[in-house]
Design a protein around this motif. Structure first.
Motif, PDB file in Angstrom:
ATOM      1  N   LEU A 136       1.025  -1.062   0.161  1.00  0.00           N
ATOM      2  CA  LEU A 136      -0.004   0.142   0.341  1.00  0.00           C
ATOM      3  C   LEU A 136       1.244   1.210  -0.251  1.00  0.00           C
ATOM      4  O   LEU A 136       1.547   1.747   0.769  1.00  0.00           O
ATOM      5  CB  LEU A 136      -0.911   0.221   1.300  1.00  0.00           C
ATOM      6  CG  LEU A 136      -2.257   1.171   1.849  1.00  0.00           C
ATOM      7  CD1 LEU A 136      -2.777   1.281   0.099  1.00  0.00           C
ATOM      8  CD2 LEU A 136      -2.308   0.686   2.637  1.00  0.00           C
ATOM      9  N   ASP A 137       0.614   2.363  -0.794  1.00  0.00           N
ATOM     10  CA  ASP A 137       1.386   3.515  -1.224  1.00  0.00           C
ATOM     11  C   ASP A 137       0.707   4.056  -0.197  1.00  0.00           C
ATOM     12  O   ASP A 137      -0.812   5.336   0.154  1.00  0.00           O
ATOM     13  CB  ASP A 137       1.134   4.317  -2.387  1.00  0.00           C
ATOM     14  CG  ASP A 137       2.276   5.167  -2.463  1.00  0.00           C
ATOM     15  OD1 ASP A 137       2.658   6.135  -1.596  1.00  0.00           O
ATOM     16  OD2 ASP A 137       2.975   5.464  -3.476  1.00  0.00           O
ATOM     17  N   LEU A 138       1.593   4.214   1.477  1.00  0.00           N
ATOM     18  CA  LEU A 138       0.528   4.775   2.402  1.00  0.00           C
ATOM     19  C   LEU A 138       1.268   6.567   2.511  1.00  0.00           C
ATOM     20  O   LEU A 138      -0.841   7.140   2.439  1.00  0.00           O
ATOM     21  CB  LEU A 138       1.161   4.746   3.741  1.00  0.00           C
ATOM     22  CG  LEU A 138       1.218   3.656   4.091  1.00  0.00           C
ATOM     23  CD1 LEU A 138       2.252   3.180   5.441  1.00  0.00           C
ATOM     24  CD2 LEU A 138      -0.206   3.156   4.062  1.00  0.00           C
ATOM     25  N   ASP A 139       1.919   7.257   1.528  1.00  0.00           N
ATOM     26  CA  ASP A 139       1.974   8.349   1.049  1.00  0.00           C
ATOM     27  C   ASP A 139       0.168   9.418  -0.061  1.00  0.00           C
ATOM     28  O   ASP A 139      -0.603   9.934   0.749  1.00  0.00           O
ATOM     29  CB  ASP A 139       2.624   9.263   0.315  1.00  0.00           C
ATOM     30  CG  ASP A 139       3.878   8.942   1.863  1.00  0.00           C
ATOM     31  OD1 ASP A 139       3.765   9.485   2.852  1.00  0.00           O
ATOM     32  OD2 ASP A 139       5.703   9.397   0.996  1.00  0.00           O
ATOM     33  N   ARG A 140       0.638   8.083  -1.676  1.00  0.00           N
ATOM     34  CA  ARG A 140      -0.943   8.535  -1.749  1.00  0.00           C
ATOM     35  C   ARG A 140      -2.262   8.741  -0.940  1.00  0.00           C
ATOM     36  O   ARG A 140      -2.793   9.528  -1.626  1.00  0.00           O
ATOM     37  CB  ARG A 140      -0.702   7.737  -3.168  1.00  0.00           C
ATOM     38  CG  ARG A 140      -1.781   7.737  -3.905  1.00  0.00           C
ATOM     39  CD  ARG A 140      -0.952   6.983  -5.307  1.00  0.00           C
ATOM     40  NE  ARG A 140      -1.912   6.727  -5.886  1.00  0.00           N
ATOM     41  CZ  ARG A 140      -2.370   6.339  -7.163  1.00  0.00           C
ATOM     42  NH1 ARG A 140      -1.417   4.837  -7.354  1.00  0.00           N
ATOM     43  NH2 ARG A 140      -3.458   6.257  -8.364  1.00  0.00           N
ATOM     44  N   ASP A 172     -18.271 -14.703   8.904  1.00  0.00           N
ATOM     45  CA  ASP A 172     -16.696 -15.319   8.007  1.00  0.00           C
ATOM     46  C   ASP A 172     -15.854 -13.604   8.232  1.00  0.00           C
ATOM     47  O   ASP A 172     -14.779 -13.223   7.993  1.00  0.00           O
ATOM     48  CB  ASP A 172     -16.872 -16.123   7.161  1.00  0.00           C
ATOM     49  CG  ASP A 172     -17.247 -16.860   7.118  1.00  0.00           C
ATOM     50  OD1 ASP A 172     -16.832 -18.127   8.530  1.00  0.00           O
ATOM     51  OD2 ASP A 172     -16.983 -18.084   6.523  1.00  0.00           O
ATOM     52  N   THR A 173     -16.959 -12.855   7.378  1.00  0.00           N
ATOM     53  CA  THR A 173     -16.130 -11.553   6.250  1.00  0.00           C
ATOM     54  C   THR A 173     -16.888 -10.361   7.756  1.00  0.00           C
ATOM     55  O   THR A 173     -18.121 -10.124   8.048  1.00  0.00           O
ATOM     56  CB  THR A 173     -16.997 -10.965   5.399  1.00  0.00           C
ATOM     57  OG1 THR A 173     -16.357 -12.016   4.354  1.00  0.00           O
ATOM     58  CG2 THR A 173     -16.168 -10.399   4.543  1.00  0.00           C
ATOM     59  N   PRO A 174     -15.382  -9.240   8.245  1.00  0.00           N
ATOM     60  CA  PRO A 174     -16.164  -8.665   9.431  1.00  0.00           C
ATOM     61  C   PRO A 174     -16.649  -7.073   8.638  1.00  0.00           C
ATOM     62  O   PRO A 174     -16.906  -6.326   9.811  1.00  0.00           O
ATOM     63  CB  PRO A 174     -14.427  -8.209   9.818  1.00  0.00           C
ATOM     64  CG  PRO A 174     -13.887  -9.002   9.284  1.00  0.00           C
ATOM     65  CD  PRO A 174     -14.445  -9.671   8.222  1.00  0.00           C
ATOM     66  N   GLY A 175     -16.201  -6.874   7.572  1.00  0.00           N
ATOM     67  CA  GLY A 175     -17.305  -5.358   7.254  1.00  0.00           C
ATOM     68  C   GLY A 175     -16.221  -5.431   5.274  1.00  0.00           C
ATOM     69  O   GLY A 175     -16.864  -6.436   4.882  1.00  0.00           O
ATOM     70  N   ALA A 176     -16.140  -3.991   4.777  1.00  0.00           N
ATOM     71  CA  ALA A 176     -16.219  -4.069   3.606  1.00  0.00           C
ATOM     72  C   ALA A 176     -14.686  -4.670   3.373  1.00  0.00           C
ATOM     73  O   ALA A 176     -13.869  -5.162   3.718  1.00  0.00           O
ATOM     74  CB  ALA A 176     -15.568  -2.377   3.365  1.00  0.00           C
ATOM     75  N   VAL A 177     -14.619  -5.083   2.378  1.00  0.00           N
ATOM     76  CA  VAL A 177     -13.409  -5.848   1.190  1.00  0.00           C
ATOM     77  C   VAL A 177     -12.846  -5.302   0.246  1.00  0.00           C
ATOM     78  O   VAL A 177     -13.288  -4.806  -0.361  1.00  0.00           O
ATOM     79  CB  VAL A 177     -13.860  -7.192   1.084  1.00  0.00           C
ATOM     80  CG1 VAL A 177     -12.372  -7.988   0.649  1.00  0.00           C
ATOM     81  CG2 VAL A 177     -14.019  -7.970   2.587  1.00  0.00           C
ATOM     82  N   ALA A 178     -11.544  -5.349   0.818  1.00  0.00           N
ATOM     83  CA  ALA A 178     -10.559  -4.490  -1.298  1.00  0.00           C
ATOM     84  C   ALA A 178      -9.237  -5.919  -0.852  1.00  0.00           C
ATOM     85  O   ALA A 178      -8.252  -6.455  -0.975  1.00  0.00           O
ATOM     86  CB  ALA A 178     -10.767  -3.037  -0.911  1.00  0.00           C
ATOM     87  N   THR A 179      -9.016  -5.586  -2.969  1.00  0.00           N
ATOM     88  CA  THR A 179      -7.676  -6.492  -2.730  1.00  0.00           C
ATOM     89  C   THR A 179      -7.296  -5.875  -3.819  1.00  0.00           C
ATOM     90  O   THR A 179      -5.974  -6.715  -3.945  1.00  0.00           O
ATOM     91  CB  THR A 179      -8.451  -7.903  -3.354  1.00  0.00           C
ATOM     92  OG1 THR A 179      -9.303  -7.696  -4.593  1.00  0.00           O
ATOM     93  CG2 THR A 179      -9.294  -8.909  -3.190  1.00  0.00           C
ATOM     94  N   THR A 180      -7.758  -4.506  -3.577  1.00  0.00           N
ATOM     95  CA  THR A 180      -6.501  -4.091  -4.884  1.00  0.00           C
ATOM     96  C   THR A 180      -6.381  -2.313  -4.019  1.00  0.00           C
ATOM     97  O   THR A 180      -7.252  -2.395  -3.171  1.00  0.00           O
ATOM     98  CB  THR A 180      -6.595  -3.584  -6.153  1.00  0.00           C
ATOM     99  OG1 THR A 180      -7.908  -2.796  -6.155  1.00  0.00           O
ATOM    100  CG2 THR A 180      -7.037  -4.813  -6.630  1.00  0.00           C
ATOM    101  N   GLU A 181      -5.313  -1.387  -3.949  1.00  0.00           N
ATOM    102  CA  GLU A 181      -5.381  -0.165  -3.252  1.00  0.00           C
ATOM    103  C   GLU A 181      -6.428   0.366  -4.230  1.00  0.00           C
ATOM    104  O   GLU A 181      -6.812   1.352  -3.443  1.00  0.00           O
ATOM    105  CB  GLU A 181      -3.673   0.037  -4.128  1.00  0.00           C
ATOM    106  CG  GLU A 181      -2.786  -0.285  -3.168  1.00  0.00           C
ATOM    107  CD  GLU A 181      -1.155   0.812  -3.680  1.00  0.00           C
ATOM    108  OE1 GLU A 181      -1.442   1.780  -3.054  1.00  0.00           O
ATOM    109  OE2 GLU A 181      -0.702   0.629  -3.788  1.00  0.00           O
ATOM    110  N   ALA A 182      -7.045   0.545  -5.352  1.00  0.00           N
ATOM    111  CA  ALA A 182      -7.187   1.441  -5.606  1.00  0.00           C
ATOM    112  C   ALA A 182      -9.309   1.009  -5.073  1.00  0.00           C
ATOM    113  O   ALA A 182     -10.257   1.625  -5.180  1.00  0.00           O
ATOM    114  CB  ALA A 182      -7.722   1.355  -7.324  1.00  0.00           C
ATOM    115  N   GLY A 183      -9.102  -0.308  -4.780  1.00  0.00           N
ATOM    116  CA  GLY A 183     -10.167  -0.741  -4.281  1.00  0.00           C
ATOM    117  C   GLY A 183     -10.590  -0.015  -2.741  1.00  0.00           C
ATOM    118  O   GLY A 183     -11.606   0.228  -2.517  1.00  0.00           O
ATOM    119  N   LEU A 184      -9.617  -0.345  -2.563  1.00  0.00           N
ATOM    120  CA  LEU A 184      -9.489   0.288  -0.973  1.00  0.00           C
ATOM    121  C   LEU A 184      -9.734   2.030  -1.142  1.00  0.00           C
ATOM    122  O   LEU A 184     -10.335   2.115  -0.280  1.00  0.00           O
ATOM    123  CB  LEU A 184      -8.146   0.599  -0.184  1.00  0.00           C
ATOM    124  CG  LEU A 184      -7.447   0.455   1.378  1.00  0.00           C
ATOM    125  CD1 LEU A 184      -9.199   0.308   1.870  1.00  0.00           C
ATOM    126  CD2 LEU A 184      -6.304   0.605   1.701  1.00  0.00           C
TER     127      LEU A 184
END
Length: 681
Positions: free
Chosen positions: A523-527, A622-634
């Protein structure tokens, strides 16, 4: 109905779910019923069995109406059965994939692939009264040449009419299947109705320490009486003599069953040929060689270590101090986690018991000034370990200490298991870095209490750390702070971290990867911080294996908090958690705040280590909430508000209900009262 599978379920809470799924999940198991017999009251096993019964009409739950005996449970299951054939399994047995179809082919007349026994036809033409199954046994009997002659109910299928016609019943106590199984085999062999299925159908998983069959005491003498009864009921059949000798010798040779002081008595009671003195001499020679090897290893150790160990052995003769408790956390990293919460509550409820912490020399600077401690490996450490009555840890104490009679060991653990743990790691040897599973089992055998945060943990701990310890379904003491926190405390922590009032705070806490070295966030934290805007703050916490989260930016909106002493306070300071596979998500659920799963390498992680929960399934619980598998998705999840949408809230509620049922702010008190024997009056 063709087959009734009777499963006895007692003290197998960590195994039972897989055992029942191995039957109900068979592709060709439609023409069968599953009868689960539990103890009166049933405990967690009863709850698991009822889950299966609610969703599968083939499953019947039968609580025993008398104190637990496996033989009585099997008899009760047989009496309730409606199938033409009976298969008896223990709660830790597995019916292997495809076995149901193979068994059905053998038991259905004229079915393709049927294995016809030699001799006269059975009651139903072409089918046996007893069908012997190939079996995969992970236990003592695999090491005996006569293993196939030894009785196991799980390795045979019996025609129910045959079973009832000959009044076959399991006996009480250990070795309950000796009499009925051998009688059935002999009767079927004489009648020519004994069939064989040359396929491994059942796998038996041994519990290890704490299982009744591996308890070392005189209860195992009952096997001699079982063979005396079998001989009487078969009129002294010479075939009984052969299997009797094989079985009794195997019991005698197992060091986990007959204690050294009882071997001569068992030898005489069994009437085994030869002289016990000769056998004892052979054992003494083997033990002598083992001691010689140990001495050689000890000789390679440093002189200081030898001196410390010698002093420790001397201290083992000192009386235990009833007012001394020793604590450790995260392999001697200082005051932390569940042991820290237990320590604080013990100071309040049992102030007469002095608590001392074990810390490594490189972490001694983390110790608060008012907390007593000893340095691991020091003279003070070994004396403390030798004389403390209470031992509390979330991992293990260093140096291979000897737990003494009278010492009370509480294993608190340090998370709810998402990835495979303990003995479940065996299929992943490349990632366990030479871990000794024998040592894992030996360590678990020392525990008196094992703490669990939820029923899921109780099941897993019971299986992967085989032990006779008492499971404490109390919740995690470290989470008491999360359950009782006030907005004032959250504000105080935020102020200490320099977070401006009104900011939206995200705690980013990825976990360790076995297949990667060093902290490298996907993950690019600054971006991300720039795209979220000035009103957002990212707190970045690397796994403690890595030290600090190198590579993260400095500044007001991306803050490295890896070195913060209490992750619970970081949880309080945040508005939401972003994590991948860290067990922190289970603790964070206590706060009832959003949890965002960012899992860019989910398939690789599952393949590398194995997991118990499918975080990406979208299933409630099983799933605690929202899900993302890419930076763009997050970024989309955060900027669109999906992270706190009603759908995410519903998933969070189900997840919280499953994994936080005990969290009420009083876990530490429950633990201290149970372990230290404090009255609730």
């Amino acid at each position: 109905m063709l087959l009734s599978v009777v499963v006895t379920a007692h003290r197998v809470q960590g195994y039972l779910r897989a055992a029942l799924e191995s039957v109900t999940g068979q592709a060709d198991a439609g023409d069968c019923e599953l009868i689960v017999v539990t103890a009166p009251g049933g405990g967690l096993e009863l709850g698991i069995a009822r889950e299966f019964a609610e969703r599968d009409p083939r499953v019947q739950v039968l609580p025993l109406d008398r104190p637990w005996e496996r033989g009585a449970a099997r008899n009760a299951g047989a009496s309730a059965a409606r199938g033409s054939y009976l298969l008896f399994l223990d709660g830790q047995d597995l019916l292997l994939p495809g076995a149901a179809a193979e068994i059905a082919a053998c038991l259905t007349p004229h079915a393709p692939g049927r294995s016809d026994p030699a001799g006269p036809p059975a009651e139903a033409p072409g089918t046996p009264d007893v069908l012997r199954l190939g079996h995969d046994r992970i236990d003592l009997w695999d090491r005996t040449r006569q293993g196939d002659a030894l009785p196991h109910a799980r390795s045979q299928i019996f025609r129910r009419a045959f079973w009832e016609a000959h009044a076959l019943r399991f006996t009480e106590g250990l070795y309950d299947d000796v009499v009925p199984v051998h009688r059935a085999l002999l009767l079927a062999a004489d009648a020519g109705t004994l069939g064989t299925l040359d396929r491994i159908c059942v796998r038996h998983r041994v519990r290890g320490t704490g299982a009744p069959a591996t308890a070392r005491d005189r209860a195992h003498f009952v096997v001699v009486q079982a063979y005396e009864r079998l001989a009487a009921e078969t009129g002294g059949d010479p075939r009984v003599t052969a299997v009797r000798s094989a079985h009794l010798t195997a019991v005698l040779d197992d060091p986990g069953r007959i204690a050294p002081g009882d071997r001569a008595a068992f030898f005489r009671a069994a009437g085994l040929p030869g002289r016990y003195t000769a056998q004892r001499a052979r054992r003494a020679a083997l033990a002598g060689r083992a001691r010689a090897r140990s001495a050689a290893r000890a000789g390679r150790k440093s002189l200081r270590a030898q001196v410390m160990r010698a002093a420790y052995r001397a201290d083992l003769h000192r009386p235990l101090d009833p007012c001394l408790a020793v604590y450790g956390a995260y392999w001697n990293r200082g005051v932390a986690c569940n042991p820290a919460a237990v320590y604080a509550k013990a100071r309040e409820l049992v102030p007469h018991i002095r608590g001392v912490w074990v810390v490594s020399s490189r972490h001694r600077d983390r110790m608060p000034p008012d907390v007593p401690y000893v340095i691991e490996g020091s003279r003070a450490y070994w004396r403390t370990m030798a004389t403390a009555t209470y031992l509390v840890n979330n991992s293990s104490f260093p140096g291979g200490f000897t737990k003494r009679p009278g010492q009370v060991y509480l294993q608190t653990h340090h998370g709810t298991p998402l990835k495979t743990m303990g003995l479940d790691q065996r299929p992943y040897p490349a990632l366990t870095n030479g871990v000794s599973f024998e040592r894992i089992a030996a360590h678990a055998g020392q525990w008196d209490f094992s703490l669990s945060a939820n029923p899921h943990s109780t099941e897993i701990w019971d299986r992967v750390y085989p032990s006779s310890c008492e499971q404490l379904p109390y919740g995690y003491p470290r989470n008491d702070l999360l359950c009782s926190a006030t907005p004032e405390l959250s504000g105080k922590v935020r102020a200490e971290l320099g977070i401006a009032p009104g900011a939206t705070v995200l705690l980013y806490a990825p976990t360790h990867r076995d297949y990667r070295t060093g902290f490298l966030p996907r993950l690019d934290l600054d971006r991300l911080a720039a795209e979220l805007g000035p009103d957002w703050v990212l707190l970045v916490r690397a796994h403690y294996f890595y030290g600090r989260s190198s590579g993260t930016a400095a500044g007001d909106r991306v803050v490295d908090v890896t070195g913060h002493p209490r992750v619970e306070e970081l949880c309080l300071a945040s508005d939401a958690l972003i994590t991948d596979y860290s067990s922190l998500m289970f603790d964070y659920a206590c706060l009832d705040r959003p949890v965002i799963t960012y899992a860019p390498d989910w398939e690789a992680y599952r393949a590398a280590r194995g997991t118990y929960v499918d975080l990406l399934s979208g299933r409630p619980g099983d799933t605690p909430g929202a899900v993302a598998t890419t930076e763009a998705g997050l970024r989309e999840v955060l900027l669109s508000g999906a992270w706190r949408a009603p759908e995410a809230e519903a998933l969070r509620a189900a997840f919280r209900a499953r994994f936080c049922p005990y969290d009420d702010g009083h876990a530490a008190e429950r633990v201290v009262r149970r372990v230290f024997g404090v009255s609730s009056d």
